[in-house]
Design a protein around this motif. Structure first.
Motif, PDB file in Angstrom:
ATOM      1  N   CYS A   3       0.799  -1.225   0.000  1.00  0.00           N
ATOM      2  CA  CYS A   3       0.000   0.000   0.000  1.00  0.00           C
ATOM      3  C   CYS A   3       0.828   1.271   0.000  1.00  0.00           C
ATOM      4  O   CYS A   3       0.427   2.281  -0.551  1.00  0.00           O
ATOM      5  CB  CYS A   3      -0.933   0.008   1.193  1.00  0.00           C
ATOM      6  SG  CYS A   3      -1.989  -1.446   1.177  1.00  0.00           S
ATOM      7  N   ILE A   4       1.967   1.239   0.682  1.00  0.00           N
ATOM      8  CA  ILE A   4       2.786   2.450   0.765  1.00  0.00           C
ATOM      9  C   ILE A   4       3.947   2.285  -0.206  1.00  0.00           C
ATOM     10  O   ILE A   4       4.777   1.397  -0.045  1.00  0.00           O
ATOM     11  CB  ILE A   4       3.346   2.627   2.210  1.00  0.00           C
ATOM     12  CG1 ILE A   4       2.217   2.718   3.233  1.00  0.00           C
ATOM     13  CG2 ILE A   4       4.277   3.821   2.295  1.00  0.00           C
ATOM     14  CD1 ILE A   4       1.411   3.990   3.198  1.00  0.00           C
ATOM     15  N   ASP A 101       2.910   8.763   0.024  1.00  0.00           N
ATOM     16  CA  ASP A 101       1.719   8.120   0.590  1.00  0.00           C
ATOM     17  C   ASP A 101       1.732   8.257   2.108  1.00  0.00           C
ATOM     18  O   ASP A 101       0.701   8.168   2.770  1.00  0.00           O
ATOM     19  CB  ASP A 101       1.722   6.613   0.280  1.00  0.00           C
ATOM     20  CG  ASP A 101       1.932   6.347  -1.186  1.00  0.00           C
ATOM     21  OD1 ASP A 101       1.193   6.933  -1.993  1.00  0.00           O
ATOM     22  OD2 ASP A 101       2.864   5.580  -1.530  1.00  0.00           O
ATOM     23  N   ALA A 142      -3.006  10.961   2.395  1.00  0.00           N
ATOM     24  CA  ALA A 142      -1.661  10.601   2.865  1.00  0.00           C
ATOM     25  C   ALA A 142      -1.699  10.434   4.386  1.00  0.00           C
ATOM     26  O   ALA A 142      -2.413  11.156   5.076  1.00  0.00           O
ATOM     27  CB  ALA A 142      -0.663  11.679   2.466  1.00  0.00           C
TER      28      ALA A 142
END
Ligand code: NAD
Length: 512
Positions: A3-4, A101, A142
């Motif tokens: 995800c990041i 992110d 973020a």
């Protein structure tokens, strides 16, 4: 991490730099950028001479930033490892924050020097500035992470600021305090006792906390990652530092009793440290704690208690700092007493300036208070040697706290790059920290005779007798650690010019 994929760490300091390097090392698919407004610092992070000294840091940076680890970087030979670079240092605020992110705030949070709460409250200027940049440039959604040590309620403050500057956009704010110690930062980051992640107790807060936890599980077992609420997390950092500092002040308070009686503080510390409920850590008596964190974090805790109307609590913790200051003063007074409160014509050498070994961080060195007290007695010279601190930083710390109006201060304080030169013809040598260099020298065979002479000096002669020997007095209250320092210092003296060692049954000594 699925995800990041991009992280921006704001603040390329003692925390931001090493933390980013270790995150990048263990998450090779994540691009980690370290952002700082200080272009000079960024240039140094991008060079072969990093702005901070931490054992192990160079290798990790060479691997993650340059993509290759070699035995001899100058020659580019003996390649040990190669990978794609994923650590970058930049001053491009908009670009770096905008693409991230996840954004880690690792900026400085010193104590306020003026205004409401001066001397206790946290100066939030740098953090607020970073949050404004986040509000301006961060992409919606973020995750914002507090790495800096902040007052309780800061996550809420950040949420409000972002809410008013970016209405309608939601950000999750996490608290992830850093517990590393300078000098062992890489070891601590690679093997932390625990990782604390504080979040909002909502489901989106939990999702954000999980994203951060996933980055850590690349090298830290999940059961060492504690997910709690943001207030508890912010408070845990202040309390951890307050408790550690409290142990130092406690044993230092006992050292004062020991000096006034027949007790030996090292024996007391050992005796109590063997009690499993107490344990041996942070029980070394010395000239007090220093560094950029303990004093300010206790001040912040004190201020929090005061603002909550908890005066006894505030008073209790503020004593930890007061005792620390008085310990340094006591050390300086002991030296002055040895010279009948007159340092005219005397050269005092100091081995070590940083608040502990293996760091070049000169901030809030306990040596500064000692120097300030000594300078008041107008010594001929204070000669400082520290293997890692640079001259500018040492002089800045001294002038920040020293007698600024005394024009002779700069000429009285000299920084040496060689310990032998610093100690040459000194009247006293003060061992300020437990730097390895001081100990390792002891292991050299050429120091054997020096050690023998030193232990003789140490055990056989009273303070007065040592000063009577002339060139050098040995002064230290640092217990077993500094006993090694004392040996070394005496060794230095033998190295510099052979000393007439007083025979064991010297009539002068006996008659005293
Ligand atoms: P530091 O002063 O070494 O580094 C902070 C950096 O942030 C500086 O380089 C500064 O230029 C930069 N900065 C400030 N505002 C900025 C902005 N708006 N944009 C970009 N860069 C900005 O500080 P440090 O010692 O790394 O400490 C950082 C935080 O971590 C503090 O809250 C401290 O209490 C905490 N902490 C420090 C340690 C430690 O041992 N030093 C350990 C644990 C926690």
């Amino acid at each position: 991490n699925p995800c990041i994929s991009r992280i921006c760490v704001i603040g390329a300091g003692y925390v931001g730099g090493p933390t980013a390097a270790v995150l990048a090392l263990h998450n090779p698919s994540v691009r980690v950028e370290v952002l700082d407004k200080d272009q000079g610092r960024i240039t140094r992070w991008n060079s072969g001479h990093l702005p901070i000294h931490e054992p192990g840091l160079n290798d990790i940076v060479r691997l993650t930033r340059d993509g290759a680890l070699t035995n001899d970087p100058a020659a580019g030979s003996n390649l040990i490892s190669r990978r794609d670079p994923n650590l970058f240092f930049t001053s491009d605020t908009a670009g770096s924050i905008g693409a991230a992110d996840m954004i880690l705030l690792a900026v400085n949070t010193p104590t306020k020097k003026s205004g409401v709460g001066a001397g206790r409250a946290t100066n939030m200027t740098a953090l607020d500035g970073a949050v404004k940049d986040v509000a301006l440039y961060a992409k919606a959604g973020a995750v914002i992470v507090e790495k800096s040590t902040v007052p309780c309620g800061t996550a809420q403050r950040i949420r409000q600021t972002l809410g008013s500057l970016r209405p309608g956009v939601s950000f999750e704010i996490l608290s992830n305090p850093e517990f590393l110690s300078e000098g062992t930062a890489i070891k601590d980051l690679l093997n932390p006792d625990r990782v604390i992640i504080g979040s909002a107790e909502s489901s989106s807060g939990q999702v954000a906390a999980d994203l951060l936890a996933n980055l850590y599980t690349a090298w830290i077992p999940r059961n060492q990652i504690l997910q709690i609420n943001a207030w508890s997390s912010e408070l845990s950092k202040l309390v951890a530092n307050a408790m550690l500092a409290q142990r130092i002040s406690s044993i230092n308070s006992i050292s004062a009793i020991c000096e006034a009686t027949g007790a030996n503080v090292n024996e007391v510390a050992k005796s109590i440290g063997l009690d499993a409920r107490i344990g041996p850590q942070f029980l070394k008596a010395g000239i007090g704690f220093g560094g950029s964190c303990f004093r300010k974090d206790i001040a912040s805790l004190t201020y929090l208690a005061e603002s909550l109307g908890l005066d006894e609590v505030a008073e209790y913790w503020s004593q930890v700092n007061s005792l620390n200051v008085s310990q340094r003063r006591r050390f300086a007074r002991r030296i002055l007493r040895r010279y009948n409160e007159n340092l005219a014509g005397k050269k005092i050498a100091m081995l070590g300036f940083a608040f502990k070994k293996n760091t070049g961080d000169a901030r809030e060195s306990p040596a500064v208070d000692v120097i300030k007290n000594l300078l008041d007695e107008q010594p001929a010279e204070i000669a400082i040697f520290d293997p890692y601190c640079n001259e500018e930083d040492i002089l800045r710390e001294i002038s920040n706290c020293g007698p600024a109006d005394d024009a002779s201060t700069p000429s009285r304080v000299k920084i040496y790059s060689d310990p032998y030169q610093a100690c040459a013809d000194a009247n006293a040598v003060l061992v300020i920290n437990d730097c390895d260099q001081f100990r390792n020298t002891m292991r050299e065979p050429r120091m054997d005779s020096a050690i023998a002479a030193a232990s003789k000096l140490d055990r056989t002669f009273s303070d007065e007798c040592i000063s009577e020997l002339g060139a050098l007095s040995l002064i230290s209250e640092r217990g077993s650690q500094s006993l090694q320092g004392i040996d070394y210092v005496a060794g230095l003296r033998v190295e510099l010019k052979p000393i007439p060692v007083c025979p064991k049954d010297c009539p002068d000594c006996k008659s005293r």
